[in-house]
Design a protein around this motif. Structure first.
Motif, PDB file in Angstrom:
ATOM      1  N   LYS A 142     -30.507   7.688 -37.943  1.00  0.00           N
ATOM      2  CA  LYS A 142     -31.552   7.098 -37.603  1.00  0.00           C
ATOM      3  C   LYS A 142     -30.678   6.946 -36.083  1.00  0.00           C
ATOM      4  CE  LYS A 142     -33.975   3.454 -40.881  1.00  0.00           C
ATOM      5  NZ  LYS A 142     -34.253   2.154 -41.298  1.00  0.00           N
ATOM      6  N   GLU A 143     -29.653   6.481 -36.253  1.00  0.00           N
ATOM      7  CA  GLU A 143     -28.634   6.811 -35.009  1.00  0.00           C
ATOM      8  C   GLU A 143     -28.553   8.276 -34.594  1.00  0.00           C
ATOM      9  OE1 GLU A 143     -24.902   6.003 -36.493  1.00  0.00           O
ATOM     10  OE2 GLU A 143     -25.310   3.493 -36.418  1.00  0.00           O
ATOM     11  N   ALA A 144     -27.532   9.180 -35.171  1.00  0.00           N
ATOM     12  CA  ALA A 144     -28.785  10.089 -34.299  1.00  0.00           C
ATOM     13  C   ALA A 144     -30.070  10.147 -34.039  1.00  0.00           C
ATOM     14  CB  ALA A 144     -28.558  11.759 -35.562  1.00  0.00           C
ATOM     15  N   ARG A 145     -31.124  10.432 -34.254  1.00  0.00           N
ATOM     16  CA  ARG A 145     -32.666  10.214 -34.153  1.00  0.00           C
ATOM     17  C   ARG A 145     -32.194   9.612 -32.560  1.00  0.00           C
ATOM     18  NH1 ARG A 145     -36.383   7.679 -37.811  1.00  0.00           N
ATOM     19  NH2 ARG A 145     -35.228   9.521 -39.162  1.00  0.00           N
ATOM     20  N   ASP A 146     -32.086   8.151 -32.651  1.00  0.00           N
ATOM     21  CA  ASP A 146     -32.115   7.123 -31.263  1.00  0.00           C
ATOM     22  C   ASP A 146     -30.929   7.960 -30.042  1.00  0.00           C
ATOM     23  OD1 ASP A 146     -34.043   5.380 -32.787  1.00  0.00           O
ATOM     24  OD2 ASP A 146     -31.780   4.234 -33.250  1.00  0.00           O
ATOM     25  N   GLU A 147     -30.061   8.719 -30.364  1.00  0.00           N
ATOM     26  CA  GLU A 147     -29.201   8.879 -29.309  1.00  0.00           C
ATOM     27  C   GLU A 147     -29.996  10.762 -29.137  1.00  0.00           C
ATOM     28  OE1 GLU A 147     -25.498  10.211 -30.963  1.00  0.00           O
ATOM     29  OE2 GLU A 147     -24.855   8.721 -31.779  1.00  0.00           O
ATOM     30  N   ALA A 148     -30.592  11.340 -30.187  1.00  0.00           N
ATOM     31  CA  ALA A 148     -31.570  12.139 -29.362  1.00  0.00           C
ATOM     32  C   ALA A 148     -32.606  11.806 -28.550  1.00  0.00           C
ATOM     33  CB  ALA A 148     -31.950  12.849 -30.703  1.00  0.00           C
ATOM     34  N   LYS A 149     -33.833  10.602 -29.112  1.00  0.00           N
ATOM     35  CA  LYS A 149     -34.781  10.328 -27.587  1.00  0.00           C
ATOM     36  C   LYS A 149     -33.831  10.213 -26.665  1.00  0.00           C
ATOM     37  CE  LYS A 149     -37.556   8.973 -31.491  1.00  0.00           C
ATOM     38  NZ  LYS A 149     -38.783   7.735 -32.464  1.00  0.00           N
ATOM     39  N   LYS A 150     -33.148   8.996 -26.626  1.00  0.00           N
ATOM     40  CA  LYS A 150     -31.913   8.760 -25.544  1.00  0.00           C
ATOM     41  C   LYS A 150     -31.714  10.584 -24.558  1.00  0.00           C
ATOM     42  CE  LYS A 150     -28.375   6.251 -23.523  1.00  0.00           C
ATOM     43  NZ  LYS A 150     -27.092   5.340 -23.675  1.00  0.00           N
ATOM     44  N   GLU A 151     -31.460  11.425 -25.264  1.00  0.00           N
ATOM     45  CA  GLU A 151     -30.800  12.047 -24.456  1.00  0.00           C
ATOM     46  C   GLU A 151     -32.267  12.987 -23.396  1.00  0.00           C
ATOM     47  OE1 GLU A 151     -28.180  14.645 -26.845  1.00  0.00           O
ATOM     48  OE2 GLU A 151     -26.462  13.001 -27.209  1.00  0.00           O
ATOM     49  N   ILE A 152     -33.425  13.142 -24.647  1.00  0.00           N
ATOM     50  CA  ILE A 152     -33.951  13.721 -23.658  1.00  0.00           C
ATOM     51  C   ILE A 152     -34.986  12.854 -22.988  1.00  0.00           C
ATOM     52  CG2 ILE A 152     -36.535  14.132 -25.256  1.00  0.00           C
ATOM     53  CD1 ILE A 152     -36.015  14.978 -27.838  1.00  0.00           C
ATOM     54  N   GLU A 190     -33.556  10.652 -20.938  1.00  0.00           N
ATOM     55  CA  GLU A 190     -32.561  11.141 -20.107  1.00  0.00           C
ATOM     56  C   GLU A 190     -32.637  12.313 -19.409  1.00  0.00           C
ATOM     57  OE1 GLU A 190     -28.383  11.385 -21.167  1.00  0.00           O
ATOM     58  OE2 GLU A 190     -28.755   8.539 -20.844  1.00  0.00           O
ATOM     59  N   TYR A 191     -32.573  13.596 -19.990  1.00  0.00           N
ATOM     60  CA  TYR A 191     -33.311  14.747 -19.565  1.00  0.00           C
ATOM     61  C   TYR A 191     -33.903  15.120 -18.841  1.00  0.00           C
ATOM     62  CZ  TYR A 191     -33.653  20.442 -20.045  1.00  0.00           C
ATOM     63  OH  TYR A 191     -34.054  21.350 -19.876  1.00  0.00           O
ATOM     64  N   LYS A 192     -35.261  15.020 -19.572  1.00  0.00           N
ATOM     65  CA  LYS A 192     -36.955  14.472 -18.605  1.00  0.00           C
ATOM     66  C   LYS A 192     -36.782  13.806 -17.875  1.00  0.00           C
ATOM     67  CE  LYS A 192     -41.384  13.280 -19.762  1.00  0.00           C
ATOM     68  NZ  LYS A 192     -42.246  12.516 -20.520  1.00  0.00           N
ATOM     69  N   ASN A 195     -34.293  13.543 -15.591  1.00  0.00           N
ATOM     70  CA  ASN A 195     -33.675  14.745 -14.483  1.00  0.00           C
ATOM     71  C   ASN A 195     -34.329  15.429 -13.889  1.00  0.00           C
ATOM     72  OD1 ASN A 195     -30.908  15.760 -13.328  1.00  0.00           O
ATOM     73  ND2 ASN A 195     -30.379  16.466 -15.278  1.00  0.00           N
ATOM     74  N   LYS A 196     -35.056  16.474 -14.797  1.00  0.00           N
ATOM     75  CA  LYS A 196     -36.082  17.402 -14.762  1.00  0.00           C
ATOM     76  C   LYS A 196     -36.642  16.655 -13.514  1.00  0.00           C
ATOM     77  CE  LYS A 196     -34.127  20.668 -16.070  1.00  0.00           C
ATOM     78  NZ  LYS A 196     -32.929  21.857 -15.493  1.00  0.00           N
ATOM     79  N   GLU A 197     -37.365  15.503 -13.970  1.00  0.00           N
ATOM     80  CA  GLU A 197     -38.768  15.386 -13.071  1.00  0.00           C
ATOM     81  C   GLU A 197     -37.961  14.645 -11.247  1.00  0.00           C
ATOM     82  OE1 GLU A 197     -40.401  11.279 -15.127  1.00  0.00           O
ATOM     83  OE2 GLU A 197     -41.772  13.484 -16.545  1.00  0.00           O
ATOM     84  N   ASP A 198     -36.945  14.202 -11.427  1.00  0.00           N
ATOM     85  CA  ASP A 198     -35.880  14.575 -10.200  1.00  0.00           C
ATOM     86  C   ASP A 198     -35.809  15.508  -9.873  1.00  0.00           C
ATOM     87  OD1 ASP A 198     -36.115  11.344 -10.414  1.00  0.00           O
ATOM     88  OD2 ASP A 198     -34.183  11.868 -11.646  1.00  0.00           O
ATOM     89  N   GLU A 199     -35.149  16.506 -10.171  1.00  0.00           N
ATOM     90  CA  GLU A 199     -35.803  17.735 -10.090  1.00  0.00           C
ATOM     91  C   GLU A 199     -36.814  18.249  -8.882  1.00  0.00           C
ATOM     92  OE1 GLU A 199     -33.301  20.761 -12.414  1.00  0.00           O
ATOM     93  OE2 GLU A 199     -31.436  19.703 -12.721  1.00  0.00           O
ATOM     94  N   TYR A 200     -38.057  18.510  -9.932  1.00  0.00           N
ATOM     95  CA  TYR A 200     -39.366  19.082 -10.047  1.00  0.00           C
ATOM     96  C   TYR A 200     -39.512  18.017  -8.020  1.00  0.00           C
ATOM     97  CZ  TYR A 200     -43.824  19.318  -9.566  1.00  0.00           C
ATOM     98  OH  TYR A 200     -44.542  19.813  -9.518  1.00  0.00           O
ATOM     99  N   LYS A 201     -39.731  16.963  -8.137  1.00  0.00           N
ATOM    100  CA  LYS A 201     -39.380  16.128  -7.431  1.00  0.00           C
ATOM    101  C   LYS A 201     -39.413  16.203  -5.547  1.00  0.00           C
ATOM    102  CE  LYS A 201     -41.534  11.557  -9.622  1.00  0.00           C
ATOM    103  NZ  LYS A 201     -41.433  10.396  -9.459  1.00  0.00           N
ATOM    104  N   LYS A 202     -37.874  16.754  -5.935  1.00  0.00           N
ATOM    105  CA  LYS A 202     -37.425  17.405  -4.849  1.00  0.00           C
ATOM    106  C   LYS A 202     -37.224  18.518  -4.483  1.00  0.00           C
ATOM    107  CE  LYS A 202     -32.141  14.727  -5.557  1.00  0.00           C
ATOM    108  NZ  LYS A 202     -31.786  14.932  -6.166  1.00  0.00           N
ATOM    109  N   PHE A 203     -37.496  19.288  -5.332  1.00  0.00           N
ATOM    110  CA  PHE A 203     -38.144  20.700  -5.134  1.00  0.00           C
ATOM    111  C   PHE A 203     -39.561  20.464  -4.070  1.00  0.00           C
ATOM    112  CE2 PHE A 203     -40.658  24.733  -6.248  1.00  0.00           C
ATOM    113  CZ  PHE A 203     -39.947  25.344  -5.590  1.00  0.00           C
ATOM    114  N   GLU A 204     -40.412  19.776  -4.832  1.00  0.00           N
ATOM    115  CA  GLU A 204     -41.798  19.772  -4.485  1.00  0.00           C
ATOM    116  C   GLU A 204     -41.553  19.121  -3.135  1.00  0.00           C
ATOM    117  OE1 GLU A 204     -46.136  17.869  -6.134  1.00  0.00           O
ATOM    118  OE2 GLU A 204     -43.999  16.878  -6.246  1.00  0.00           O
ATOM    119  N   ALA A 205     -40.941  18.441  -2.815  1.00  0.00           N
ATOM    120  CA  ALA A 205     -41.101  17.586  -1.246  1.00  0.00           C
ATOM    121  C   ALA A 205     -40.207  18.896  -0.419  1.00  0.00           C
ATOM    122  CB  ALA A 205     -39.990  16.459  -1.355  1.00  0.00           C
TER     123      ALA A 205
END
Length: 115
Positions: free
Chosen positions: A35-45, A47-49, A51-61
């Motif tokens: 359960k802890e590993a699953r929660d950690e994985a969800k948190k990392e996902i 954060e990654y998502k 981060n990528k959305e921020d990168e996309y918004k900067k690129f789009e701007a």
């Protein structure tokens, strides 16, 4: 000897209960860790998502400025061409109306030829 056997059996039963408790604790620990590993994985996902959305918004701007400029230029060119077409229509309007009226009112009947 019967007491000794009874004591041995009791010792085996106690050992079996103890082993069962250890196995149960191990399962609980494993379940908790999964359960802890699953929660950690969800948190990392997440954060990654983000981060990528921020990168996309900067690129789009950065790249939408060029698109906006090209769109403005295209609109100016379209307006210019529409204005030219409108002016040409206004200047030729009288001649076109006269030709249409002549075509409607000046009838030249033609007899069908024998085939």
């Amino acid at each position: 000897m019967s007491a000794q056997n009874s004591a041995g059996i009791q010792t085996l039963l106690d050992s079996e209960r103890e082993a069962s408790k250890i196995v149960q604790k191990s399962r609980e620990f494993r379940t908790k860790r999964v359960k802890e590993a699953r929660d950690e994985a969800k948190k990392e996902i997440a954060e990654y998502k983000a981060n990528k959305e921020d990168e996309y918004k900067k690129f789009e701007a950065e790249h939408s400025k060029g698109n906006k400029q090209a769109e403005d230029e295209a609109n100016k060119e379209a307006d210019k061409q529409i204005k030219q077409i409108t002016e040409a229509g206004k200047s030729k309007q009288d001649a076109v109306v006269k030709k249409l009226l002549a075509a409607v009112f000046d009838v030249n009947p033609v007899a069908p030829s024998a085939a």
